[in-house]
Motif scaffolding. Structure first.
Motif, PDB file in Angstrom:
ATOM      1  N   GLU A   1       0.822  -1.211   0.000  1.00 35.59           N
ATOM      2  CA  GLU A   1       0.000   0.000   0.000  1.00 35.59           C
ATOM      3  C   GLU A   1       0.855   1.260   0.000  1.00 35.59           C
ATOM      4  N   ALA A   2       1.986   1.209   0.712  1.00 37.91           N
ATOM      5  CA  ALA A   2       2.875   2.378   0.770  1.00 37.91           C
ATOM      6  C   ALA A   2       3.457   2.680  -0.605  1.00 37.91           C
ATOM      7  N   VAL A   3       3.862   1.637  -1.333  1.00 41.43           N
ATOM      8  CA  VAL A   3       4.425   1.835  -2.672  1.00 41.43           C
ATOM      9  C   VAL A   3       3.351   2.355  -3.623  1.00 41.43           C
ATOM     10  N   SER A   4       2.157   1.770  -3.543  1.00 42.95           N
ATOM     11  CA  SER A   4       1.067   2.224  -4.408  1.00 42.95           C
ATOM     12  C   SER A   4       0.658   3.658  -4.055  1.00 42.95           C
ATOM     13  N   GLU A   5       0.687   3.979  -2.762  1.00 46.96           N
ATOM     14  CA  GLU A   5       0.341   5.339  -2.341  1.00 46.96           C
ATOM     15  C   GLU A   5       1.326   6.345  -2.928  1.00 46.96           C
ATOM     16  N   ALA A   6       2.613   5.973  -2.938  1.00 45.66           N
ATOM     17  CA  ALA A   6       3.616   6.873  -3.515  1.00 45.66           C
ATOM     18  C   ALA A   6       3.319   7.122  -4.987  1.00 45.66           C
ATOM     19  N   GLU A   7       2.975   6.055  -5.716  1.00 49.86           N
ATOM     20  CA  GLU A   7       2.667   6.197  -7.143  1.00 49.86           C
ATOM     21  C   GLU A   7       1.439   7.084  -7.339  1.00 49.86           C
TER      22      GLU A   7
ATOM     23  N   GLU B   1      10.517  10.520  -1.969  1.00 48.13           N
ATOM     24  CA  GLU B   1      11.281  10.327  -0.729  1.00 48.13           C
ATOM     25  C   GLU B   1      10.448  10.743   0.478  1.00 48.13           C
ATOM     26  N   PHE B   2       9.726  11.845   0.340  1.00 49.54           N
ATOM     27  CA  PHE B   2       8.888  12.340   1.430  1.00 49.54           C
ATOM     28  C   PHE B   2       7.791  11.323   1.763  1.00 49.54           C
ATOM     29  N   ILE B   3       7.095  10.820   0.745  1.00 48.73           N
ATOM     30  CA  ILE B   3       5.999   9.881   0.978  1.00 48.73           C
ATOM     31  C   ILE B   3       6.523   8.577   1.575  1.00 48.73           C
ATOM     32  N   LEU B   4       7.677   8.122   1.099  1.00 52.88           N
ATOM     33  CA  LEU B   4       8.242   6.886   1.644  1.00 52.88           C
ATOM     34  C   LEU B   4       8.667   7.083   3.096  1.00 52.88           C
ATOM     35  N   GLN B   5       9.231   8.262   3.417  1.00 52.98           N
ATOM     36  CA  GLN B   5       9.592   8.536   4.811  1.00 52.98           C
ATOM     37  C   GLN B   5       8.323   8.619   5.664  1.00 52.98           C
TER      38      GLN B   5
ATOM     39  N   LYS C   1       8.486   2.555 -10.211  1.00 56.32           N
ATOM     40  CA  LYS C   1       7.826   1.748  -9.182  1.00 56.32           C
ATOM     41  C   LYS C   1       8.426   0.346  -9.170  1.00 56.32           C
ATOM     42  N   GLN C   2       8.694  -0.183 -10.353  1.00 53.69           N
ATOM     43  CA  GLN C   2       9.348  -1.495 -10.424  1.00 53.69           C
ATOM     44  C   GLN C   2      10.752  -1.428  -9.816  1.00 53.69           C
ATOM     45  N   ASP C   3      11.462  -0.356 -10.133  1.00 52.93           N
ATOM     46  CA  ASP C   3      12.810  -0.193  -9.574  1.00 52.93           C
ATOM     47  C   ASP C   3      12.752  -0.048  -8.055  1.00 52.93           C
ATOM     48  N   LEU C   4      11.698   0.622  -7.563  1.00 53.62           N
ATOM     49  CA  LEU C   4      11.554   0.801  -6.122  1.00 53.62           C
ATOM     50  C   LEU C   4      11.407  -0.546  -5.425  1.00 53.62           C
ATOM     51  N   TRP C   5      10.667  -1.448  -6.045  1.00 52.73           N
ATOM     52  CA  TRP C   5      10.560  -2.788  -5.457  1.00 52.73           C
ATOM     53  C   TRP C   5      11.926  -3.458  -5.377  1.00 52.73           C
ATOM     54  N   ASP C   6      12.764  -3.238  -6.397  1.00 59.11           N
ATOM     55  CA  ASP C   6      14.122  -3.805  -6.352  1.00 59.11           C
ATOM     56  C   ASP C   6      14.937  -3.188  -5.219  1.00 59.11           C
TER      57      ASP C   6
END
Length: 820
Positions: free
Chosen positions: A494-500, A599-603, A735-740
């Motif tokens: 959900e956090a990754v999708s929220e960032a997108e 970066e802000f959303i992930l933090q 987003k794919q790279d973020l998963w990596d």
């Protein structure tokens, strides 16, 4: 249930001293036990943690943080609660960085040095409240806001040491003498738009009791949805503790005569906050008039009402004059039915208008009314109750947690040696020596296999998440649920999708719409500056302005904007080059803004990442604990290894690489040659003119079109929709790279944890080997007396362990649940 904080603190101080004395007596009476290097290290760690805990409990401090939504009057609330005008109050956004207010009899201001600071830093002493206020406002906050308009920078961190009302008047919070109080005034979320500043604030909020300020003018049907959305972001992004929050509905003095009853408004708001923040119980929402209490309390000061006020008359009169002007409606509402009270207030107001002194007795009476009418009395009552409920967890446990961890590590090591000291036969010693050597090999191999299994498992999960296929992800979550990981990894997904989604909603769509609607650059910048730092918002606005002006002569062409000029048209070629540069500058500004916002959303969602990691570590710990128990149960070495592992495992924060978002610009240049008229050329034509009998041949020069090759340069630039599509595709790819990146982060953390386990295994088995070797000598020389010796050691250690357990039970007790 009444909570006796003073007794709890006194008992905790006594018990921590007793625990230290118990360990000291153990060391003094049986020094040979602590000769081993491994036990000495554990003893040193415990002693250091114990000293720090004793010091912290001698001068413990409770932190109260104010967070809130836009224009909710946080700083006014802070000043009203401390009894001094220290936190700057402005009509616009003035809060900047973190302002900590600590109780002290001698006034001092400390502004920490921060990299790139353009504001004053240092230490100033012997300042008046007014001087501190002006230095914070004019020397720090205004220069900071000016700097933010030009470049990004770390926000200032300030600490004002001033007398605080809740410390001077201990009955307000019910805290025992010697417990410090600090209030932390945090900036609004709109002025925190980057990861580094958000991280600093999160650390402050997470350790504090929180007051959440809301604006009454935003709770009507028209504005409430926006208010709740902002509240959700404030609480989630700052990671406030929802179990220790009080919501303050400020500015209720702005209520109109036709407004619905305040109790109805609060009841509806409570239900909606429960849903928005996923709370179990209805939150405390207290109606409040901060301005009334601020004027009255600051006119008295920060000292107890039992003392004489230290506020000078000219300051008092200035504040009271403002109170009678700004709070006239509130005062009139409460005195209208009481003739004597009306007469008294009019007398006080006349005295203020005449510039005559207002006595302390009059001020005491005035403050009591202000506390009642503003909601301050009710706020202090709820604060007192909730602070005392949260006191063990917020004040005691943080001071003691390392004591518990280090004592457990020391205790289990002593237990292991004690088990070895009970071995009577050489044959058993030799068998144990062989066994633990084999166990060392098996445990290292098991840790290695565990690492490989987790690496493979994480890679599989990440690959499934990367598919973005709802069916695949649903199947994965079902499997994770069986394994006990579902909650953590669903939150991570959900956090990754929220960032997108956030990047599209707050950056890409607004810029696209601005381009399509020909919005002004100023309006776009103003909208974006609530989302990203002013510097980046300005970069986008300037690039956008150039693009808007440079593309006027382009025509639509299937998702692109086309312009064609002749190669020999120097001015036209220059315009094409400028248009291309403008579009590339916009793409560059968007790339930077997307990275900073991501970066802000992930933090903001870092707790979700940590939750997923915590589940993996717990699973790894359980598997390794089971292996240790299988291999080393007889000598209690399994407990030593796992205790060591828990104490020493460390945390790595997720870090995004530079240039996370590379946005390829689809700019096409074509060079074409075509046949067309390039001028006129002379053509001599002959004709016969004259009569039939006298015709003459006549030559004439005529001009015809000259056809030739003409070279053109075409420039195709993406239009607004195509730009947005390309930016969105860039985000999806990243987003794919973020998963990596997450995969690498999780794997690296688990491998670090596994190496900590390997180190713990070696350390504990080395301890066991030394103890077994010593036991061979003991069996030969003095086994009986050594057994008696160790029975005494264990008996004394049991007493210390009981003290530690009692201390931990008290520190971890949930008084909130007890009261319920």
């Amino acid at each position: 249930m009444t909570i006796d904080v003073e007794t709890i603190l006194r008992n905790t101080r006594s018990q921590i001293r007793e625990l230290g004395e118990g360990v000291e007596n153990l060391v003094a009476t049986y020094p040979n036990v602590f000769n081993d290097i491994s036990i000495t290290k554990r003893l040193d760690d415990f002693c250091q943690a114990h000293r720090e805990a004793v010091n912290r409990l001698e001068t413990p401090s409770l932190s109260i943080a104010t967070i809130g939504t836009t224009s909710s009057g946080k700083s006014t609330i802070v000043n009203a609660l401390i009894g001094s005008k220290i936190a700057p109050i402005e009509a616009g956004e003035m809060s900047a960085g973190v302002l900590t207010l600590r109780h002290a009899s001698e006034r001092k201001l400390v502004v920490e040095e921060t990299e790139g600071a353009t504001w004053e830093t240092g230490v100033w002493s012997d300042l008046s409240d007014e001087a501190i206020y002006e230095r914070i406002r004019d020397g720090v906050m205004r220069p900071y806001h000016d700097t933010r308009e030009k470049r990004d920078c770390i926000a200032p961190r300030m600490t004002a040491f001033v007398p605080l009302l809740p410390a001077s008047e201990q009955s307000l919070l019910g805290l025992p003498f010697g417990v410090g109080v600090e209030l932390i005034d945090l900036p609004g979320l709109k002025s925190v738009q980057d990861r580094d500043n958000l991280k600093v604030i999160q650390e402050k909020v997470h350790k504090a009791f929180s007051l959440v300020a809301l604006d009454y003018m935003q709770v009507d049907d028209k504005h409430r949805k926006r208010l709740l959305e902002e509240l959700k972001r404030v609480v989630e992004y700052l990671q406030g503790r929802t179990d220790s929050m009080i919501f303050i509905l400020n500015r209720v003095d702005q209520r109109g005569a036709d407004d619905i009853p305040i109790s109805n408004r609060i009841a509806k708001l409570q239900q909606e906050i429960i849903e928005v923040l996923s709370l179990k119980d209805a939150p405390d929402i207290l109606p409040f008039n901060a301005r009334l209490l601020y004027y009255a309390q600051c006119a008295w000061g920060s000292l107890s009402l039992n003392q004489a006020s230290s506020v000078e008359q000219h300051t008092r009169l200035k504040l009271l004059k403002a109170m009678f002007t700004d709070c006239a409606g509130t005062i009139k509402q409460h005195i209208s039915d009481d003739k004597e009270l009306r007469r008294w207030f009019r007398h006080v107001e006349d005295t203020v208008d005449d510039g005559d002194n207002i006595s302390d007795d009059s001020m005491r009476k005035l403050i009591l009314y202000a506390l009642e009418w503003s909601g301050g009395k009710n706020l202090w009552s709820r604060l007192r109750s909730r602070v005392q409920e949260a006191f063990p967890e917020l004040v005691l446990l943080p001071a003691l947690i390392e004591v518990f961890e280090n004592y457990n590590a020391l205790e289990t090591a002593i237990d292991a040696v004690a088990s070895i000291r009970k071995i009577e036969h050489k044959e058993e010693i030799e068998a144990q020596q062989a066994k633990i050597q084999e166990s060392r090999r098996i445990l290292h191999e098991a840790a290695k296999n565990c690492r490989e299994k987790f690496r493979s498992q994480i890679q599989r999960m990440i690959n499934d998440f990367k598919t973005n296929d709802p069916v695949v992800i649903s199947r994965l979550l079902q499997q994770l649920q069986k394994e006990g990981y579902e909650q953590g990894f669903q939150a991570l997904s959900e956090a990754v999708s929220e960032a997108e989604g956030d990047l599209n909603l707050v950056l890409i769509v607004p810029v696209r719409n601005a381009l399509k609607r020909n919005q002004s650059a100023y309006e776009l910048e103003e909208n974006l500056s609530t989302i990203i730092t002013p510097v980046i918002a300005n970069d986008i606005a300037r690039a956008y302005d150039l693009v808007s002006r440079k593309l006027n002569n382009f025509t639509d062409n299937s998702g692109y904007l086309l312009r064609r000029v002749r190669e020999d048209d120097k001015e036209g070629i220059r315009e094409l080059e400028h248009a291309e540069r403008a579009v590339r500058a916009l793409y560059q500004a968007m790339r930077q803004s997307l990275t900073v916002r991501a970066e802000f959303i992930l933090q903001a969602n870092v707790h979700k990442f940590e939750k997923a990691l915590e589940l993996l570590i717990k699973d790894q710990e359980n598997k390794l604990s089971f292996l240790c128990y299988q291999e080393l149960p007889s000598l209690k070495l399994d407990q030593v290894i796992i205790t060591d592992f828990k104490k020493n495992v460390f945390s790595n924060h997720i870090v995004l690489p530079d240039k996370l978002f590379e946005l390829p610009t689809s700019i096409k240049q074509n060079h074409k040659t075509q046949q067309e008229v390039i001028g006129k050329k002379p053509v001599i034509k002959t004709s016969r003119e004259g009569s039939c009998f006298d015709k003459k041949e006549v030559k004439k020069t005529e001009y015809e079109d000259e056809i030739g090759d003409v070279k053109y340069r075409e420039l195709l630039l993406p239009n607004a929709d195509t730009m947005a599509q390309q930016w969105t595709e860039g985000v999806k790819k990243r987003k794919q790279d973020l998963w990596d990146i997450i995969n690498s982060w999780l794997t690296a953390y688990l491998e670090s944890a596994s190496r900590v386990f390997d180190t713990s295994v070696d350390d504990v088995i080395n301890l066991a080997e030394r103890s077994l070797q010593e036991q061979l000598v003991i069996i030969e020389e003095n086994f009986a007396s050594e057994m008696q010796h160790w029975n005494e050691i264990e008996a004394q250690k049991v007493l210390a362990t009981e003290l530690c357990q009692k201390l931990e039970e008290q520190a971890r007790t949930s008084y909130i649940s007890k009261a319920a």
